[in-house]
Motif scaffolding. Structure first.
Motif, PDB file in Angstrom:
ATOM      1  N   VAL A  49     -43.569  50.377  37.003  1.00  0.00           N
ATOM      2  CA  VAL A  49     -43.154  48.956  36.592  1.00  0.00           C
ATOM      3  C   VAL A  49     -42.484  48.367  37.755  1.00  0.00           C
ATOM      4  CG1 VAL A  49     -41.928  47.768  34.851  1.00  0.00           C
ATOM      5  CG2 VAL A  49     -43.066  50.091  34.288  1.00  0.00           C
ATOM      6  N   ARG A  50     -42.790  46.993  37.809  1.00  0.00           N
ATOM      7  CA  ARG A  50     -42.164  46.214  39.045  1.00  0.00           C
ATOM      8  C   ARG A  50     -41.866  45.128  38.148  1.00  0.00           C
ATOM      9  NH1 ARG A  50     -45.069  44.545  44.341  1.00  0.00           N
ATOM     10  NH2 ARG A  50     -45.968  43.016  42.993  1.00  0.00           N
ATOM     11  N   PRO A  51     -40.535  44.872  37.550  1.00  0.00           N
ATOM     12  CA  PRO A  51     -39.949  43.636  36.796  1.00  0.00           C
ATOM     13  C   PRO A  51     -39.775  42.508  37.737  1.00  0.00           C
ATOM     14  CG  PRO A  51     -38.113  45.397  37.061  1.00  0.00           C
ATOM     15  CD  PRO A  51     -39.560  45.872  37.599  1.00  0.00           C
ATOM     16  N   ASP A  52     -39.752  41.352  37.249  1.00  0.00           N
ATOM     17  CA  ASP A  52     -39.602  40.113  37.633  1.00  0.00           C
ATOM     18  C   ASP A  52     -38.267  39.698  37.678  1.00  0.00           C
ATOM     19  OD1 ASP A  52     -42.512  39.885  38.607  1.00  0.00           O
ATOM     20  OD2 ASP A  52     -42.904  39.135  36.508  1.00  0.00           O
ATOM     21  N   SER A  53     -37.425  40.219  36.777  1.00  0.00           N
ATOM     22  CA  SER A  53     -35.974  39.854  36.599  1.00  0.00           C
ATOM     23  C   SER A  53     -35.153  41.059  36.218  1.00  0.00           C
ATOM     24  CB  SER A  53     -35.969  38.973  35.181  1.00  0.00           C
ATOM     25  OG  SER A  53     -36.053  39.484  34.043  1.00  0.00           O
ATOM     26  N   LEU A  54     -33.700  40.929  36.290  1.00  0.00           N
ATOM     27  CA  LEU A  54     -33.062  42.079  36.307  1.00  0.00           C
ATOM     28  C   LEU A  54     -32.810  42.533  34.622  1.00  0.00           C
ATOM     29  CD1 LEU A  54     -30.912  44.109  37.119  1.00  0.00           C
ATOM     30  CD2 LEU A  54     -28.870  42.289  37.086  1.00  0.00           C
ATOM     31  N   ALA A  55     -33.077  41.512  33.616  1.00  0.00           N
ATOM     32  CA  ALA A  55     -33.079  41.652  32.271  1.00  0.00           C
ATOM     33  C   ALA A  55     -34.457  42.557  31.987  1.00  0.00           C
ATOM     34  CB  ALA A  55     -33.422  40.355  31.649  1.00  0.00           C
ATOM     35  N   GLU A  56     -35.363  42.336  32.722  1.00  0.00           N
ATOM     36  CA  GLU A  56     -36.700  43.234  32.643  1.00  0.00           C
ATOM     37  C   GLU A  56     -36.550  44.514  32.949  1.00  0.00           C
ATOM     38  OE1 GLU A  56     -40.337  41.305  33.812  1.00  0.00           O
ATOM     39  OE2 GLU A  56     -40.127  39.434  33.056  1.00  0.00           O
ATOM     40  N   ALA A  57     -35.639  44.626  33.937  1.00  0.00           N
ATOM     41  CA  ALA A  57     -35.338  45.947  34.760  1.00  0.00           C
ATOM     42  C   ALA A  57     -34.690  46.892  33.685  1.00  0.00           C
ATOM     43  CB  ALA A  57     -34.763  45.947  36.035  1.00  0.00           C
ATOM     44  N   CYS A  58     -33.718  45.991  33.082  1.00  0.00           N
ATOM     45  CA  CYS A  58     -32.810  46.756  32.148  1.00  0.00           C
ATOM     46  C   CYS A  58     -33.666  47.353  30.908  1.00  0.00           C
ATOM     47  CB  CYS A  58     -31.763  45.925  31.809  1.00  0.00           C
ATOM     48  SG  CYS A  58     -30.567  45.660  33.151  1.00  0.00           S
ATOM     49  N   GLN A  59     -34.586  46.452  30.331  1.00  0.00           N
ATOM     50  CA  GLN A  59     -35.449  46.722  29.101  1.00  0.00           C
ATOM     51  C   GLN A  59     -36.311  47.931  29.592  1.00  0.00           C
ATOM     52  OE1 GLN A  59     -37.347  42.926  28.438  1.00  0.00           O
ATOM     53  NE2 GLN A  59     -35.624  42.115  27.752  1.00  0.00           N
ATOM     54  N   ALA A  60     -36.860  47.993  30.660  1.00  0.00           N
ATOM     55  CA  ALA A  60     -37.822  49.183  31.133  1.00  0.00           C
ATOM     56  C   ALA A  60     -37.084  50.314  31.165  1.00  0.00           C
ATOM     57  CB  ALA A  60     -38.647  48.631  32.608  1.00  0.00           C
ATOM     58  N   LEU A  61     -35.884  50.411  31.844  1.00  0.00           N
ATOM     59  CA  LEU A  61     -35.167  51.594  31.874  1.00  0.00           C
ATOM     60  C   LEU A  61     -34.758  52.001  30.588  1.00  0.00           C
ATOM     61  CD1 LEU A  61     -32.813  50.785  34.789  1.00  0.00           C
ATOM     62  CD2 LEU A  61     -34.764  52.618  34.672  1.00  0.00           C
ATOM     63  N   ALA A  62     -34.298  51.145  29.715  1.00  0.00           N
ATOM     64  CA  ALA A  62     -33.931  51.450  28.364  1.00  0.00           C
ATOM     65  C   ALA A  62     -35.048  51.788  27.292  1.00  0.00           C
ATOM     66  CB  ALA A  62     -33.256  50.063  27.455  1.00  0.00           C
ATOM     67  N   ALA A  63     -36.333  51.780  27.812  1.00  0.00           N
ATOM     68  CA  ALA A  63     -37.298  51.980  27.220  1.00  0.00           C
ATOM     69  C   ALA A  63     -37.866  53.424  27.407  1.00  0.00           C
ATOM     70  CB  ALA A  63     -38.580  51.357  27.233  1.00  0.00           C
ATOM     71  N   ASP A  64     -37.323  54.093  28.378  1.00  0.00           N
ATOM     72  CA  ASP A  64     -37.618  55.652  28.725  1.00  0.00           C
ATOM     73  C   ASP A  64     -36.510  56.207  29.360  1.00  0.00           C
ATOM     74  OD1 ASP A  64     -38.987  57.582  29.933  1.00  0.00           O
ATOM     75  OD2 ASP A  64     -40.571  56.666  30.635  1.00  0.00           O
ATOM     76  N   GLU A  65     -36.071  57.314  28.672  1.00  0.00           N
ATOM     77  CA  GLU A  65     -34.861  58.233  29.214  1.00  0.00           C
ATOM     78  C   GLU A  65     -35.148  58.808  30.514  1.00  0.00           C
ATOM     79  OE1 GLU A  65     -33.419  60.661  26.318  1.00  0.00           O
ATOM     80  OE2 GLU A  65     -32.752  58.968  24.885  1.00  0.00           O
ATOM     81  N   GLU A  66     -36.580  59.069  31.080  1.00  0.00           N
ATOM     82  CA  GLU A  66     -36.800  59.627  31.923  1.00  0.00           C
ATOM     83  C   GLU A  66     -37.378  58.823  33.296  1.00  0.00           C
ATOM     84  OE1 GLU A  66     -36.486  62.994  32.157  1.00  0.00           O
ATOM     85  OE2 GLU A  66     -35.867  63.039  30.296  1.00  0.00           O
ATOM     86  N   ALA A  67     -36.729  57.493  32.984  1.00  0.00           N
ATOM     87  CA  ALA A  67     -37.035  56.247  34.216  1.00  0.00           C
ATOM     88  C   ALA A  67     -36.171  56.661  35.271  1.00  0.00           C
ATOM     89  CB  ALA A  67     -37.233  55.177  33.362  1.00  0.00           C
ATOM     90  N   LYS A  68     -36.592  56.167  36.319  1.00  0.00           N
ATOM     91  CA  LYS A  68     -35.657  56.317  37.508  1.00  0.00           C
ATOM     92  C   LYS A  68     -35.990  54.671  38.238  1.00  0.00           C
ATOM     93  CE  LYS A  68     -33.996  60.622  37.910  1.00  0.00           C
ATOM     94  NZ  LYS A  68     -32.537  60.859  38.109  1.00  0.00           N
ATOM     95  N   VAL A  69     -34.850  54.343  38.867  1.00  0.00           N
ATOM     96  CA  VAL A  69     -34.775  53.027  39.655  1.00  0.00           C
ATOM     97  C   VAL A  69     -35.471  53.499  41.022  1.00  0.00           C
ATOM     98  CG1 VAL A  69     -33.436  51.215  40.754  1.00  0.00           C
ATOM     99  CG2 VAL A  69     -33.056  52.038  38.342  1.00  0.00           C
ATOM    100  N   LEU A  70     -36.355  52.711  41.422  1.00  0.00           N
ATOM    101  CA  LEU A  70     -36.760  52.405  42.756  1.00  0.00           C
ATOM    102  C   LEU A  70     -36.424  51.390  43.656  1.00  0.00           C
ATOM    103  CD1 LEU A  70     -38.706  53.798  45.026  1.00  0.00           C
ATOM    104  CD2 LEU A  70     -40.501  52.380  44.211  1.00  0.00           C
ATOM    105  N   ALA A  71     -35.506  51.679  44.719  1.00  0.00           N
ATOM    106  CA  ALA A  71     -34.967  50.697  45.354  1.00  0.00           C
ATOM    107  C   ALA A  71     -35.667  50.683  46.974  1.00  0.00           C
ATOM    108  CB  ALA A  71     -33.515  50.892  45.719  1.00  0.00           C
ATOM    109  N   GLY A  72     -35.018  51.053  48.136  1.00  0.00           N
ATOM    110  CA  GLY A  72     -35.739  51.529  49.132  1.00  0.00           C
ATOM    111  C   GLY A  72     -36.589  52.461  49.468  1.00  0.00           C
ATOM    112  N   GLY A  73     -36.439  53.428  48.158  1.00  0.00           N
ATOM    113  CA  GLY A  73     -36.970  54.869  48.156  1.00  0.00           C
ATOM    114  C   GLY A  73     -36.805  55.854  49.391  1.00  0.00           C
ATOM    115  N   GLN A  74     -35.850  55.695  50.354  1.00  0.00           N
ATOM    116  CA  GLN A  74     -35.740  56.500  51.388  1.00  0.00           C
ATOM    117  C   GLN A  74     -34.829  57.831  50.842  1.00  0.00           C
ATOM    118  OE1 GLN A  74     -36.683  55.526  54.473  1.00  0.00           O
ATOM    119  NE2 GLN A  74     -37.695  54.245  53.011  1.00  0.00           N
TER     120      GLN A  74
END
Length: 284
Positions: free
Chosen positions: A9-34
């Motif tokens: 998932v690539r959200p367009d806003s910080l609010a969408e990112a928070c919603q995407a994380l809240a919808a799935d307990e096993e989700a992870k944030v991808l930043a630089g990926g290193q």
């Protein structure tokens, strides 16, 4: 190896990112990926969803906000290292960031990602701890602030909640009279620190009035060398500083591994702290 299947998932806003994380307990944030991508490739992490925050403008940039510098979570290491604001008001961060891995990783890796990964061998956690930074996070429940002393909980574990995004870090400006230095002992130029020392020193009337010292790889989390800090208060450069720095490894719990035994890490902490404090105090 090939990572296990996951949704992207690539959200367009910080609010969408928070919603995407809240919808799935096993989700992870991808930043630089290193840090995350090697874990995925080796199947040491099995997220069901990756939430890519790489294009969120709210998380980018370095900002002068009066009494503190705000570094966005998605600011790259290279951006932080070259920032005029960082070099002017919190140069210890620039010094440490210049030692992170190699130029390729510094152009992709992010300031916030390195801190959220919470690796005690990382350079930046000990630096932000020494500078008493404050982490700013966002979730569907709103924004909260976490002092650096409370952010690093255990090995590779931070105080970030499951559906929470690190927005950035507030670094207080220490003002005139402070000197800074970062010492790092490592096997090769691109390697993790066997031990790292971040030192901030304020001198007054020919002696050290105050010192802040953060240690990397001296326990399951970055730590402050409180005993050495106390010994350095009002110490004159010379034997008093050396004696205080002998307490740098007090109350630490370094591990033994393929790269160094615990007693060797304690020795390095004492030696590197002495070097870092002298350099930060402007002593040759």
């Amino acid at each position: 190896m090939i990572p296990a299947p996951f949704d992207y998932v690539r959200p367009d806003s910080l609010a969408e990112a928070c919603q995407a994380l809240a919808a799935d307990e096993e989700a992870k944030v991808l930043a630089g990926g290193q840090s995350l991508m090697p874990l995925l490739r080796l199947r040491l992490a099995y997220p069901s969803r990756l939430v890519d925050i790489g294009r969120l403008p709210e998380l980018k940039g370095v900002h002068d906000r009066g009494d503190h510098v705000f570094i966005g979570a998605m600011a790259t290491h290279d951006e932080v290292m070259r920032s005029h604001v960082v070099n002017a008001d919190c140069p210890l961060i620039a010094l440490a960031t210049a030692t992170v891995a190699d130029p390729a990783i510094r152009h992709r890796g992010t300031f916030g990602g390195s801190l959220a990964h919470a690796d005690p061998a990382g350079d930046l956690p000990a630096v932000v701890l020494a500078l008493e930074g404050v982490f700013v996070t966002r979730s569907e429940q709103g924004e909260r602030e976490i002092p650096a002393a409370e952010f690093f909980v255990d090995y590779l574990e931070s105080a970030l909640r499951t559906a929470e995004v690190l927005v950035g870090v507030k670094i207080p400006k220490l003002g005139p009279g402070w000197g800074f230095h970062y010492e790092k002992f490592r096997r090769t130029a691109q390697a993790w620190a066997i031990v790292g020392v971040a030192a901030a020193v304020r001198r007054a009337n020919g002696s050290i009035a105050e010192a802040r010292i953060g240690l990397s790889n001296m326990g399951p989390t970055p730590v402050r060398a409180h005993a050495a800090e106390a010994g350095l208060r009002d110490a004159e450069l010379g034997d008093q500083v050396r004696q205080a720095c002998e307490q740098a490894a007090a109350d630490t719990s370094p591990s033994s591994d393929l790269h160094a035994q615990a007693d060797y890490r304690r020795h390095l902490a004492r030696v590197l702290t002495h070097r870092a404090v002298r350099a930060a105090a402007g002593s040759p």
